[in-house]
Design a protein around this motif. Structure first.
Motif, PDB file in Angstrom:
ATOM      1  N   TYR A 191     -44.263  41.380  74.179  1.00  0.00           N
ATOM      2  CA  TYR A 191     -43.249  41.582  73.156  1.00  0.00           C
ATOM      3  C   TYR A 191     -43.740  42.609  72.130  1.00  0.00           C
ATOM      4  CZ  TYR A 191     -40.583  37.547  74.770  1.00  0.00           C
ATOM      5  OH  TYR A 191     -39.835  36.673  75.510  1.00  0.00           O
ATOM      6  N   LYS A 192     -42.816  43.420  71.683  1.00  0.00           N
ATOM      7  CA  LYS A 192     -43.149  44.413  70.668  1.00  0.00           C
ATOM      8  C   LYS A 192     -43.441  43.708  69.340  1.00  0.00           C
ATOM      9  CE  LYS A 192     -41.446  48.716  68.624  1.00  0.00           C
ATOM     10  NZ  LYS A 192     -40.332  49.691  68.570  1.00  0.00           N
ATOM     11  N   LYS A 193     -44.433  44.208  68.631  1.00  0.00           N
ATOM     12  CA  LYS A 193     -44.784  43.620  67.343  1.00  0.00           C
ATOM     13  C   LYS A 193     -43.696  43.893  66.305  1.00  0.00           C
ATOM     14  CE  LYS A 193     -49.830  43.987  67.658  1.00  0.00           C
ATOM     15  NZ  LYS A 193     -51.052  44.470  66.956  1.00  0.00           N
ATOM     16  N   PRO A 194     -43.283  42.882  65.551  1.00  0.00           N
ATOM     17  CA  PRO A 194     -42.345  43.143  64.457  1.00  0.00           C
ATOM     18  C   PRO A 194     -43.054  43.904  63.338  1.00  0.00           C
ATOM     19  CG  PRO A 194     -43.109  40.877  64.367  1.00  0.00           C
ATOM     20  CD  PRO A 194     -43.661  41.455  65.640  1.00  0.00           C
ATOM     21  N   LEU A 195     -42.348  44.824  62.712  1.00  0.00           N
ATOM     22  CA  LEU A 195     -42.916  45.600  61.610  1.00  0.00           C
ATOM     23  C   LEU A 195     -42.530  44.953  60.290  1.00  0.00           C
ATOM     24  CD1 LEU A 195     -44.477  48.070  60.629  1.00  0.00           C
ATOM     25  CD2 LEU A 195     -42.340  49.370  60.732  1.00  0.00           C
ATOM     26  N   VAL A 196     -43.526  44.603  59.500  1.00  0.00           N
ATOM     27  CA  VAL A 196     -43.313  43.917  58.222  1.00  0.00           C
ATOM     28  C   VAL A 196     -43.857  44.780  57.094  1.00  0.00           C
ATOM     29  CG1 VAL A 196     -43.713  41.812  56.899  1.00  0.00           C
ATOM     30  CG2 VAL A 196     -43.600  41.706  59.409  1.00  0.00           C
ATOM     31  N   THR A 197     -43.027  44.998  56.068  1.00  0.00           N
ATOM     32  CA  THR A 197     -43.481  45.698  54.866  1.00  0.00           C
ATOM     33  C   THR A 197     -43.786  44.671  53.781  1.00  0.00           C
ATOM     34  OG1 THR A 197     -42.256  47.735  55.319  1.00  0.00           O
ATOM     35  CG2 THR A 197     -42.830  47.295  53.037  1.00  0.00           C
ATOM     36  N   ILE A 198     -44.943  44.814  53.163  1.00  0.00           N
ATOM     37  CA  ILE A 198     -45.355  43.904  52.091  1.00  0.00           C
ATOM     38  C   ILE A 198     -45.316  44.671  50.776  1.00  0.00           C
ATOM     39  CG2 ILE A 198     -47.202  42.443  51.201  1.00  0.00           C
ATOM     40  CD1 ILE A 198     -48.207  42.230  54.110  1.00  0.00           C
ATOM     41  N   ILE A 199     -44.597  44.098  49.805  1.00  0.00           N
ATOM     42  CA  ILE A 199     -44.451  44.750  48.492  1.00  0.00           C
ATOM     43  C   ILE A 199     -44.962  43.806  47.405  1.00  0.00           C
ATOM     44  CG2 ILE A 199     -42.869  45.838  46.870  1.00  0.00           C
ATOM     45  CD1 ILE A 199     -40.914  46.251  49.182  1.00  0.00           C
ATOM     46  N   GLN A 259     -37.068  50.895  57.248  1.00  0.00           N
ATOM     47  CA  GLN A 259     -38.146  51.093  58.219  1.00  0.00           C
ATOM     48  C   GLN A 259     -38.682  49.814  58.847  1.00  0.00           C
ATOM     49  OE1 GLN A 259     -41.606  52.838  56.359  1.00  0.00           O
ATOM     50  NE2 GLN A 259     -41.566  51.455  54.599  1.00  0.00           N
ATOM     51  N   SER A 260     -38.386  48.666  58.263  1.00  0.00           N
ATOM     52  CA  SER A 260     -38.999  47.427  58.748  1.00  0.00           C
ATOM     53  C   SER A 260     -37.959  46.391  59.120  1.00  0.00           C
ATOM     54  CB  SER A 260     -39.934  46.844  57.672  1.00  0.00           C
ATOM     55  OG  SER A 260     -40.938  47.755  57.327  1.00  0.00           O
ATOM     56  N   GLU A 261     -38.377  45.457  59.964  1.00  0.00           N
ATOM     57  CA  GLU A 261     -37.515  44.342  60.343  1.00  0.00           C
ATOM     58  C   GLU A 261     -37.603  43.197  59.356  1.00  0.00           C
ATOM     59  OE1 GLU A 261     -39.082  44.300  64.623  1.00  0.00           O
ATOM     60  OE2 GLU A 261     -39.586  46.034  63.429  1.00  0.00           O
ATOM     61  N   MET A 262     -38.702  43.161  58.614  1.00  0.00           N
ATOM     62  CA  MET A 262     -38.907  42.086  57.650  1.00  0.00           C
ATOM     63  C   MET A 262     -39.653  42.646  56.440  1.00  0.00           C
ATOM     64  SD  MET A 262     -40.944  38.437  58.132  1.00  0.00           S
ATOM     65  CE  MET A 262     -39.942  37.988  59.556  1.00  0.00           C
ATOM     66  N   ILE A 263     -39.330  42.105  55.271  1.00  0.00           N
ATOM     67  CA  ILE A 263     -40.032  42.458  54.044  1.00  0.00           C
ATOM     68  C   ILE A 263     -40.585  41.176  53.443  1.00  0.00           C
ATOM     69  CG2 ILE A 263     -39.869  43.552  51.780  1.00  0.00           C
ATOM     70  CD1 ILE A 263     -37.264  44.866  52.784  1.00  0.00           C
ATOM     71  N   VAL A 264     -41.797  41.260  52.933  1.00  0.00           N
ATOM     72  CA  VAL A 264     -42.392  40.148  52.196  1.00  0.00           C
ATOM     73  C   VAL A 264     -42.806  40.680  50.831  1.00  0.00           C
ATOM     74  CG1 VAL A 264     -44.232  38.440  52.087  1.00  0.00           C
ATOM     75  CG2 VAL A 264     -43.231  39.041  54.299  1.00  0.00           C
TER      76      VAL A 264
END
Length: 421
Positions: A191-199, A259-264
Motif C-alpha cells: 500500500y502507498k504511504k499516506p502523506l501527512v503534514t504536521i503543523i 498536498q497531503s491526505e491528512m493534516i495534524v
C-alpha cells in the motif's frame, strides 16, 4: 457554508472519536516496490507460495542418507555395515544418485543437499563409524535402527504449492522478507504511504538549532508526532511552527490540504483567547467529527473532514499530545497505511502505586508495564505532570483510570494499552 459555533463542542468518548476517525480512512492504493524497499510497508495482496518449500527432499543434518529398512535390527552387539556409494553436497541435483533400490548402501550428504530417491533417513555423522569393508570400499557402521524420515525435510513440508503464506494488511518485517525472498520475489505489491503534514502552532515555539530566548520553548511535539507517524508507516512533511494568528493558520491549512491526505496540528486547540485552530478549520469549510474528547489529558483534541481529507488537532500540552497520538492518531494511521491490526489491544494489569488525582473524565496516564508471574504489573511514572516531557521517556504503556473523585488505588486492576508499533 455556515460556521458552527465553537462554544458548542461536539463531544465524543475516546471509543466514539476513534470510530469516527477510522471510518474516514479509505483503503489506500497499491504500488510495487523492490524487495529491498518493502521493509515496514504493508502487503496489499495475499501472497500464495508459487511452489513448495522445500522444493525437494533435503537433508536437515550432515551425515549419511540410508534406507531406513536397512538399519532394522542394528545394535551395538550386531552393527550393520553400509557401503558408501558417493557424496552429494548442497546445490547438486537430487537425481544425481537415481538408481534402483539398493538396501545396504549409503550416500554421504550435507545439510541442505537434496536426498536421492529411495533414501529415506539420515544418520548424523557423529553416529556413523567410518571404516573400510572387506572389499576395500568405504563403508559406515551403525549400531541402531533409524526411523523413516529421520532428519529429512520432505518436499512441501514448510509450504505446499499454492498455500496462502502472507495476508493482505500485514506489516512487512524481516521474517516476511525472508519468506518472500525464499520464493524468489524481487518486487512486492504494497500500500502507498499516506502523506501527512504536521503543523505546530504557537507564538512560543522555536525549532532545534534556534537560539533559546526568554519566554520561548523548543517545539518537541511536532518532532514526536513526526517520528511516531514514520514509525507507523506514514510519509511525513513537518513544517516550522506558525504563530497564533487565525489568518496564518487558515492559509497553512489550505496549503497543506493541497498536498497531503491528512493534516495534524499541535497546539492552539484549547479555549484560550489565542487558540485559533478550531476557528480556522471551520472557517475554511472543515466539517467537525468531534471538537472535544472525554479524556484527560487531551480533552480539546479535535478532528475535521475536508472532503476525503482529514485534519486532526492535538493539544500543545506534551502529555495530552502524547495521549492523542497513541489513543486516536495511531489506530487511524495504521488503518490509513493498510494494516489489518489497526485496533489497539487493551489488556488488564494490577496497579503498583496509587493514582489519586481525581478527574471528571477517564484519565489516561503514562506507565511502565512488566510481566510478573501470571499477571501484568502497571507502574505509574513519577513526575508525570501534564506538561513534562522527560517524565514519559520510560513509558511503554498508557493506563486508563476510571472517572471520578477517587482515582485508582494500589493493587487495583486497570486497563492499559501497550505502546507498540
Amino acid at each position: 457554508m455556515s460556521v458552527l459555533n465553537p462554544i458548542q463542542p461536539l463531544t465524543a468518548s475516546v471509543s466514539i472519536a476513534l470510530m469516527k476517525l477510522t471510518r474516514e480512512m479509505k483503503e489506500p492504493i497499491c504500488e510495487t516496490v523492490s524487495l529491498e524497499d518493502c521493509i515496514s510497508r504493508v502487503l496489499a495482496h495475499d501472497f500464495e507460495g508459487p511452489f513448495s518449500l522445500p522444493p525437494f527432499r533435503r537433508a536437515a543434518m550432515d551425515g549419511y542418507a540410508i534406507y531406513a529398512a536397512s538399519s532394522g535390527g542394528a545394535s551395538k552387539e550386531r552393527p550393520v555395515l553400509l557401503q558408501v556409494k558417493g557424496e552429494i553436497r548442497s546445490g547438486q541435483s537430487e537425481h544425481m544418485y537415481d538408481m534402483e533400490s539398493e538396501m545396504m548402501t549409503a550416500v554421504r550428504i550435507f545439510t541442505g543437499a537434496p536426498v536421492p530417491a529411495g533414501y529415506d533417513a539420515i544418520v548424523v555423522q557423529e553416529a556413523a563409524r567410518e571404516r573400510m569393508d572387506l572389499r576395500g570400499f568405504s563403508s559406515i557402521q551403525i549400531d541402531r535402527a533409524y526411523p523413516k524420515g529421520q532428519h529429512i525435510a520432505e518436499k512441501g513440508e514448510d509450504v505446499l504449492n499454492g498455500m496462502k503464506v502472507l495476508y493482505r494488511g500485514t506489516a512487512i518485517k524481516s521474517k516476511e522478507i525472508a519468506i518472500l525472498a525464499s520464493f524468489g520475489q524481487t518486487e512486492v505489491q504494497v500500500y502507498k504511504k499516506p502523506l501527512v503534514t504536521i503543523i505546530p502552532v504557537g507564538d512560543e515555539l522555536l525549532v532545534p538549532g534556534d537560539s533559546l530566548q526568554s519566554g520561548k520553548i523548543f517545539d518537541a511535539n511536532s518532532f514526536m508526532v513526526s517520528a511516531r507517524l514514520r514509525e507507523l508507516g506514514a510519509a511525513v512533511i513537518r513544517q516550522r511552527p506558525i504563530p497564533d494568528c487565525r489568518k496564518t493558520i487558515e492559509n497553512a491549512l489550505k496549503a497543506a490540504l493541497e498536498q497531503s491526505e491528512m493534516i495534524v496540528t499541535t497546539g492552539g486547540v484549547s479555549v484560550g483567547d489565542y487558540d485559533f485552530v478550531k476557528l480556522a478549520a471551520e472557517s475554511i469549510g472543515g466539517i467537525p467529527l468531534f471538537t472535544k474528547v472525554v479524556m484527560r489529558p487531551g480533552t480539546p483534541t479535535s478532528a475535521y473532514r475536508f472532503g476525503s481529507k482529514l485534519l486532526i488537532c492535538l493539544s500543545g500540552n506534551p502529555s495530552a499530545c502524547f495521549s492523542g497520538i497513541e489513543l486516536l492518531l495511531r489506530p487511524a494511521i495504521l488503518k490509513a497505511v493498510g494494516r489489518n491490526d489497526f485496533r489497539s489491544e487493551w489488556m488488564e494489569g494490577r496497579l503498583i502505586d496509587a493514582i489519586d488525582k481525581p478527574s471528571p473524565y477517564p484519565r489516561y496516564a503514562r506507565a511502565f508495564v512488566y510481566r510478573s508471574e501470571k499477571e501484568w504489573m502497571v507502574e505509574p511514572l513519577r513526575h508525570d505532570k501534564s506538561g513534562n516531557v522527560a517524565a514519559f521517556a520510560r513509558a511503554n504503556a498508557i493506563v486508563q483510570i476510571p472517572a471520578g473523585g477517587a482515582g485508582a488505588s494500589a493493587g487495583q486492576e486497570v486497563r492499559f494499552v501497550s505502546l507498540t508499533i
